[in-house]
Design a protein around this motif. Structure first.
Motif, PDB file in Angstrom:
ATOM      1  N   CYS A 170       3.964 -38.769  29.266  1.00 10.51           N
ATOM      2  CA  CYS A 170       2.791 -38.814  28.383  1.00 10.51           C
ATOM      3  C   CYS A 170       2.465 -40.251  27.996  1.00 10.51           C
ATOM      4  O   CYS A 170       1.298 -40.664  27.996  1.00 10.51           O
ATOM      5  N   LYS A 173       0.931 -41.900  31.017  1.00  8.88           N
ATOM      6  CA  LYS A 173      -0.461 -41.445  31.200  1.00  8.88           C
ATOM      7  C   LYS A 173      -1.379 -42.136  30.206  1.00  8.88           C
ATOM      8  O   LYS A 173      -2.513 -42.522  30.538  1.00  8.88           O
ATOM      9  N   GLN A 192      -2.638 -35.697  25.632  1.00 11.53           N
ATOM     10  CA  GLN A 192      -2.741 -34.285  25.253  1.00 11.53           C
ATOM     11  C   GLN A 192      -2.768 -33.369  26.476  1.00 11.53           C
ATOM     12  O   GLN A 192      -2.074 -32.345  26.517  1.00 11.53           O
ATOM     13  N   GLU A 193      -3.540 -33.743  27.464  1.00  7.69           N
ATOM     14  CA  GLU A 193      -3.643 -32.907  28.667  1.00  7.69           C
ATOM     15  C   GLU A 193      -2.293 -32.759  29.347  1.00  7.69           C
ATOM     16  O   GLU A 193      -1.914 -31.667  29.759  1.00  7.69           O
ATOM     17  N   HIS A 194      -1.535 -33.857  29.450  1.00 13.04           N
ATOM     18  CA  HIS A 194      -0.251 -33.799  30.145  1.00 13.04           C
ATOM     19  C   HIS A 194       0.768 -32.988  29.338  1.00 13.04           C
ATOM     20  O   HIS A 194       1.503 -32.166  29.908  1.00 13.04           O
ATOM     21  N   GLU A 196       0.238 -30.628  27.040  1.00 15.42           N
ATOM     22  CA  GLU A 196      -0.110 -29.210  26.960  1.00 15.42           C
ATOM     23  C   GLU A 196       0.023 -28.510  28.306  1.00 15.42           C
ATOM     24  O   GLU A 196       0.277 -27.305  28.354  1.00 15.42           O
ATOM     25  N   SER A 197      -0.093 -29.261  29.392  1.00 10.47           N
ATOM     26  CA  SER A 197       0.090 -28.657  30.715  1.00 10.47           C
ATOM     27  C   SER A 197       1.529 -28.204  30.921  1.00 10.47           C
ATOM     28  O   SER A 197       1.819 -27.373  31.783  1.00 10.47           O
ATOM     29  N   HIS A 198       2.448 -28.758  30.122  1.00  8.34           N
ATOM     30  CA  HIS A 198       3.857 -28.366  30.191  1.00  8.34           C
ATOM     31  C   HIS A 198       4.237 -27.416  29.051  1.00  8.34           C
ATOM     32  O   HIS A 198       5.428 -27.125  28.869  1.00  8.34           O
ATOM     33  N   GLY A 199       3.262 -26.965  28.291  1.00 10.57           N
ATOM     34  CA  GLY A 199       3.526 -26.034  27.213  1.00 10.57           C
ATOM     35  C   GLY A 199       3.975 -26.683  25.916  1.00 10.57           C
ATOM     36  O   GLY A 199       4.439 -25.998  25.003  1.00 10.57           O
ATOM     37  N   TYR A 224      -4.201 -37.413  20.854  1.00  8.46           N
ATOM     38  CA  TYR A 224      -4.976 -36.261  21.313  1.00  8.46           C
ATOM     39  C   TYR A 224      -6.439 -36.641  21.148  1.00  8.46           C
ATOM     40  O   TYR A 224      -6.763 -37.589  20.415  1.00  8.46           O
TER      41      TYR A 224
END
Length: 289
Positions: A170, A173, A192-194, A196-199, A224
């Motif tokens: 993160c 990124k 945030q995208e990275h 949340e892509s992992h939960g 975020y």
């Protein structure tokens, strides 16, 4: 303030305005007229400031290297604090957290479900399986630097190891999203995208910040957000990116007894990595890590 082209530049470089920040100011003025949020002059660091910040960062990086060499199972967090204090002062610098707004120690050590601002203690002993954030900040000749690293102690669970690794990703990124004349919001969106892509979730109560002449300066760096939003990233800006990523929900609680230690509200694990960056004409330079 409007300067004559042949006046000395406002940044303190000693150069004529036309040879220094005239084109820079014209670009910012054009962006502001288009409705974008632009940094104020006091956010932009000159070459003298940048060199001073980098010298501070050399010590800050050295402190974290020393911690990396010595941190181990069975060590108290007070021992980490002692390492940080002694290395810092022996190099002619000051630990920035010490007595900052009443913080009693030289470093923040945050373990497992502690999101940030963990206070070192003789009673807190590192155990196998712990994940630990050590957050170091240094003042040298009035210049500040700031960075943190995660450490995994002994036999760490796959769940904890993944959280530490994804949190580092993160950060990476977020750094990749820093572009001169880009947007602050691009950083938070990428993080945030990275996450949340992992939960995972991104802590919202804390963020990165400008740093260099003070411990905390503008801008506040959200972890975020949305791309194309927020302040324009101009060369000369120095700030931290320090995502705090929770395995569970993002809500936190502050310890009522010490008013510093931040825990995940749901008791889930949390991890954080922090680098301090300089925006350049070409891209970004990592100063402290």
């Amino acid at each position: 303030m409007t300067l004559d082209r042949n006046s000395k530049c406002w940044c303190g470089s000693g150069l004529k305005y036309k040879k220094c920040h005239l084109n820079f100011d014209e670009k910012l003025e054009s962006l502001e007229l288009q409705g974008y949020e632009v940094p104020s002059r006091d956010i932009i660091k000159n070459n003298e400031d940048i060199e001073g910040i980098k010298k501070s960062a050399e010590i800050n990086n050295g402190v974290l290297d020393l911690v990396a060499e010595n941190i181990k199972e069975g060590m108290s967090t007070a021992e980490i604090d002692k390492l940080v204090y002694e290395y810092t002062v022996s190099h002619g610098a000051i630990p920035a957290p010490l007595n900052y707004e009443g913080f009693p120690k030289s470093v923040c050590v945050s373990i497992n479900d502690v999101v940030c601002h963990g206070i070192p203690s003789e009673d807190r002993i590192l155990k196998s399986g712990d994940i630990v954030n050590v957050d170091v900040s240094t003042i040298l000749n009035g210049y500040y630097s700031d960075a943190s690293r995660m450490f995994m102690i002994g036999d760490v669970s796959e769940e904890a190891k993944k959280l530490v690794e994804v949190t580092k990703e993160c950060l990476e990124k977020g750094i990749e999203a820093v572009k001169p004349w880009g947007f602050l919001g691009d950083i938070g969106a990428a993080i945030q995208e990275h996450a949340e892509s992992h939960g995972y979730s991104v802590v919202r109560d804390f963020g990165g910040h400008g740093v260099g002449l003070q411990f905390h300066e503008d801008p506040f760096v959200y972890h975020y957000g949305e791309r194309g939003q927020g302040m324009i990233l101009a060369p000369g800006m120095v700030f931290t990116i320090e995502p705090m990523i929770n395995a569970g929900r993002y809500e936190i609680l502050i310890d009522a007894d010490d008013d510093w230690t931040a825990y995940t509200k749901d008791g889930s694990l949390s991890a954080q990595w922090e680098h301090m960056l300089l925006v350049t004409e070409e891209g970004v330079e990592i100063i402290a890590k």
